[in-house]
Motif scaffolding. Structure first.
Motif: not given
Length: 263
Positions: A152-153, A158-159, A168-169, A171-174
């Motif tokens: 639940h993020s 986005l994924v 990518e998720a 290493v994503h900054p958020q």
């Protein structure tokens, strides 16, 4: 060395249950994760595993994860597989933990929150799980991923929209922004899953993001299938610590493995 504990019990279903827990504060100053692996006090073969990743300052996060453990243990102690509904029990664990954490927040300056990832194994081999936040539960058969929880993020949404890959998720900054957890203003999610029958060769792994962040499902499956729960616990903590390069979060995990009798 990581803290680890191991249990071993035999089921009448034709498998042997071996298990281990591990917890390490990583590179943080304090430990906000909490874990539990509980055998039911009256019912042989009934097991509860819980991981809670607390957030909200030094005492706030630990207070929140402590409340999750206390609530889950109290409800599990009263549980009877013959009379009670396991999914209802797990949802109750989420809802009551959430309310207790919110009450704690009223009397403190911190904003305590926590994830939860809990699985319940019944003596007949059924398994139910629930989660809220980004602590995960994985179900492997041998080295193959059967199912895992979906975080639940923000990055998981986005994924799911196809805007990010899993890599990518990671290493994503958020990547640390949660869309749901215990103690937040909104009611927490409580995603349930049911495994009709656990079989020899199955492994359950519940862990905080301080662990899963550093491994692909393929790596986890390989480690869990080739090592004992205790060996896997120590290996995953040590490898995650090395891959964090001095910036690692708290780490916590619970492993339960179902092995054929006679192995």
């Amino acid at each position: 060395m990581p803290s680890a504990a191991t249990t071993d019990s035999t089921s009448s279903k034709g498998y042997r249950l071996t298990a281990s827990t591990g917890i390490h504060k990583g590179d943080r100053e304090y430990q906000q994760d909490q874990i539990a692996l509980l055998a039911h006090p009256r019912i042989n073969g009934c097991v509860l595993g819980v991981v809670a990743d607390g957030m909200g300052g030094r005492s706030g996060g630990r207070k929140a994860s402590d409340q999750v453990m206390m609530t889950c243990k109290q409800l599990f102690d009263r549980y009877s597989p013959d009379h009670d509904d396991a999914p209802s029990l797990l949802k109750q664990m989420v809802q009551e933990s959430h309310l207790v954490i919110k009450l704690t927040a009223i009397s403190s300056e911190q904003e305590p929150h926590s994830t939860i990832a809990a699985f319940l194994i019944n003596p007949n081999g059924e398994c139910h799980w629930v989660h809220a936040g980004d602590s995960r539960i994985y179900h492997f058969h041998s080295n193959r991923l059967v199912k895992r929880t979906m975080d639940h993020s923000y990055v998981q949404t986005l994924v799911e929209r196809g805007e990010l890959t899993e890599d990518e998720a990671n290493v994503h900054p958020q990547s640390n922004i949660l869309m749901g957890c215990l103690g937040a203003e909104d009611d927490p999610p409580a995603d349930l899953h049911f495994i009709e029958m656990l079989r020899p060769g199955d492994t359950l792994l519940s862990c905080s993001d301080g662990v899963w962040h550093y491994f692909s499902p393929e790596e986890l499956g390989s480690v869990l299938s080739s090592l004992s729960p205790r060996e896997a616990t120590e290996f995953l903590i040590e490898k995650a610590r090395a891959r964090a390069h001095g910036g690692g979060d708290n780490l916590s995990l619970v492993i339960v493995k179902f092995e054929p009798l006679g192995t």
